[in-house]
Design a protein around this motif. Structure first.
Motif, PDB file in Angstrom:
ATOM      1  N   GLY A 213      41.910  33.719  18.820  1.00 53.79           N
ATOM      2  CA  GLY A 213      41.813  33.351  20.221  1.00 53.79           C
ATOM      3  C   GLY A 213      42.817  32.276  20.579  1.00 53.79           C
ATOM      4  O   GLY A 213      43.487  31.700  19.712  1.00 53.79           O
ATOM      5  N   TRP A 214      42.909  31.966  21.863  1.00 52.61           N
ATOM      6  CA  TRP A 214      43.837  30.943  22.336  1.00 52.61           C
ATOM      7  C   TRP A 214      43.401  29.545  21.912  1.00 52.61           C
ATOM      8  O   TRP A 214      42.204  29.234  21.918  1.00 52.61           O
ATOM      9  N   ASP A 215      44.365  28.721  21.570  1.00 50.79           N
ATOM     10  CA  ASP A 215      44.160  27.282  21.486  1.00 50.79           C
ATOM     11  C   ASP A 215      44.417  26.763  22.898  1.00 50.79           C
ATOM     12  O   ASP A 215      45.564  26.614  23.321  1.00 50.79           O
ATOM     13  N   THR A 216      43.342  26.509  23.628  1.00 46.84           N
ATOM     14  CA  THR A 216      43.488  26.152  25.038  1.00 46.84           C
ATOM     15  C   THR A 216      43.901  24.703  25.246  1.00 46.84           C
ATOM     16  O   THR A 216      44.213  24.309  26.369  1.00 46.84           O
ATOM     17  N   VAL A 217      43.902  23.933  24.164  1.00 51.80           N
ATOM     18  CA  VAL A 217      44.378  22.555  24.257  1.00 51.80           C
ATOM     19  C   VAL A 217      45.903  22.542  24.178  1.00 51.80           C
ATOM     20  O   VAL A 217      46.589  22.015  25.066  1.00 51.80           O
ATOM     21  N   LYS A 218      46.440  23.149  23.143  1.00 49.64           N
ATOM     22  CA  LYS A 218      47.890  23.172  22.955  1.00 49.64           C
ATOM     23  C   LYS A 218      48.597  24.003  24.025  1.00 49.64           C
ATOM     24  O   LYS A 218      49.727  23.710  24.400  1.00 49.64           O
TER      25      LYS A 218
ATOM     26  N   ILE B  22      36.578  26.364  24.204  1.00 44.50           N
ATOM     27  CA  ILE B  22      35.743  26.862  25.302  1.00 44.50           C
ATOM     28  C   ILE B  22      35.724  25.854  26.446  1.00 44.50           C
ATOM     29  O   ILE B  22      35.946  26.194  27.616  1.00 44.50           O
ATOM     30  N   ALA B  23      35.461  24.598  26.103  1.00 46.66           N
ATOM     31  CA  ALA B  23      35.380  23.554  27.129  1.00 46.66           C
ATOM     32  C   ALA B  23      36.701  23.394  27.869  1.00 46.66           C
ATOM     33  O   ALA B  23      36.727  23.176  29.088  1.00 46.66           O
TER      34      ALA B  23
ATOM     35  N   GLY C 148      30.577  27.370  34.004  1.00 49.71           N
ATOM     36  CA  GLY C 148      30.967  28.261  35.089  1.00 49.71           C
ATOM     37  C   GLY C 148      31.916  29.382  34.744  1.00 49.71           C
ATOM     38  O   GLY C 148      32.463  30.033  35.641  1.00 49.71           O
ATOM     39  N   LEU C 149      32.105  29.646  33.444  1.00 46.96           N
ATOM     40  CA  LEU C 149      32.977  30.744  33.031  1.00 46.96           C
ATOM     41  C   LEU C 149      32.146  31.998  32.778  1.00 46.96           C
ATOM     42  O   LEU C 149      31.140  31.941  32.078  1.00 46.96           O
ATOM     43  N   LYS C 150      32.562  33.113  33.318  1.00 51.61           N
ATOM     44  CA  LYS C 150      31.909  34.379  33.019  1.00 51.61           C
ATOM     45  C   LYS C 150      32.415  34.893  31.673  1.00 51.61           C
ATOM     46  O   LYS C 150      33.513  34.541  31.238  1.00 51.61           O
TER      47      LYS C 150
ATOM     48  N   GLU D  20      26.067  29.852  20.978  1.00 51.14           N
ATOM     49  CA  GLU D  20      26.404  28.476  21.356  1.00 51.14           C
ATOM     50  C   GLU D  20      27.623  28.446  22.267  1.00 51.14           C
ATOM     51  O   GLU D  20      27.637  27.747  23.289  1.00 51.14           O
ATOM     52  N   ALA D  21      28.639  29.217  21.916  1.00 49.19           N
ATOM     53  CA  ALA D  21      29.854  29.258  22.739  1.00 49.19           C
ATOM     54  C   ALA D  21      29.570  29.853  24.117  1.00 49.19           C
ATOM     55  O   ALA D  21      30.048  29.345  25.134  1.00 49.19           O
ATOM     56  N   ALA D  22      28.782  30.920  24.139  1.00 49.25           N
ATOM     57  CA  ALA D  22      28.465  31.570  25.416  1.00 49.25           C
ATOM     58  C   ALA D  22      27.631  30.665  26.306  1.00 49.25           C
ATOM     59  O   ALA D  22      27.828  30.628  27.528  1.00 49.25           O
TER      60      ALA D  22
END
Length: 240
Positions: free
Chosen positions: A104-109, A139-140, A183-185, A174-176
């Motif tokens: 999955g994506w590293d949404t921080v970097k 996720i956050a 607020g993420l679908k 936990e992630a879901a």
């Protein structure tokens, strides 16, 4: 019920192995919808080893449900999506040489990169989803990208399911829960099949959509496409 989007890449893989137009990808897209799928997914890659860019445009007018295009957001992919105007684009962080999506994506970097790409699609009215694992920090941080949805990468769940399904599902629950709270679908995909799908769907009650290709098309070789689509749909009915 959770929506079923059928990934038809494997139909294109079989076609490409011999050249010509058998099996026909457009017919596959039409048929899975006729048989009850609520969406069609394609994942074109730069080498066009399965779905070709032209397939995307050939399929688009035949979509009566929902069209989801997955892929790495290269310039060529972004242009393709903006021209084809699917209902949803799912951004996957796989390099061109990857056999299949495996992370999955590293949404921080990649925050600023994702914000820029998602902004382009949002401006065009295309719903966005990003492929992501169960790391809670990712996720956050996903909400900061302005994506509409996340797609949980479910290969780790599928690998562990037969050994200990409760342990396998725990990080996904936990992630879901976190994603739902902020607020993420939630969508999900990768290695979901007739054995493990029902349990996953039951444990994540706000799951919106699953994208299934390899297992579903493989099952269809034995039991037929129409019957297979219905079997998968039956597993996605939410119990009251």
């Amino acid at each position: 019920m959770t929506k079923l989007s059928v990934n038809i890449n494997k139909v294109a893989t079989l076609r490409n192995s011999r050249g010509g137009d058998t099996p026909n990808v457009l017919k596959a897209a039409i048929d899975v919808q006729k048989f009850g799928a609520q969406g069609v997914t394609v994942h074109p890659r730069p080498d066009e080893r399965h779905i070709r860019y032209q397939d995307v445009f050939d399929i688009r007018p035949a979509i009566t449900t929902e069209f989801n295009i997955e892929g790495y957001p290269s310039k060529e992919f972004i242009d393709l999506v903006l021209n084809a105007r699917p209902h949803q684009v799912t951004l996957v962080p796989d390099p061109p040489e990857a056999l299949t999506s495996n992370a999955g994506w590293d949404t921080v970097k990649n925050l600023s990169f994702l914000q820029d790409v998602i902004g382009k699609f949002s401006d065009a009215g295309i719903r966005t989803s990003i492929f992501i694992d169960t790391d809670l920090e990712n996720i956050a941080n996903a909400v900061k990208t302005n994506t509409d949805r996340i797609e949980l990468y479910t290969e780790p769940y599928a690998e562990q399911y037969s050994k200990n399904k409760e342990a396998a599902i725990a990080p996904f629950v936990e992630a879901a829960n976190l994603a739902n709270k902020i607020g993420l679908k939630i969508n999900a995909g990768h290695d979901l099949n007739l054995e493990n799908l029902k349990f996953f769907n039951e444990k994540i009650p706000f799951l919106k959509e699953v994208s299934i290709g390899h297992a579903l098309i493989s099952d269809a070789l034995y039991i037929g496409l129409e019957r297979t689509v219905q079997l998968y749909k039956d597993l996605l009915i939410k119990e009251k």
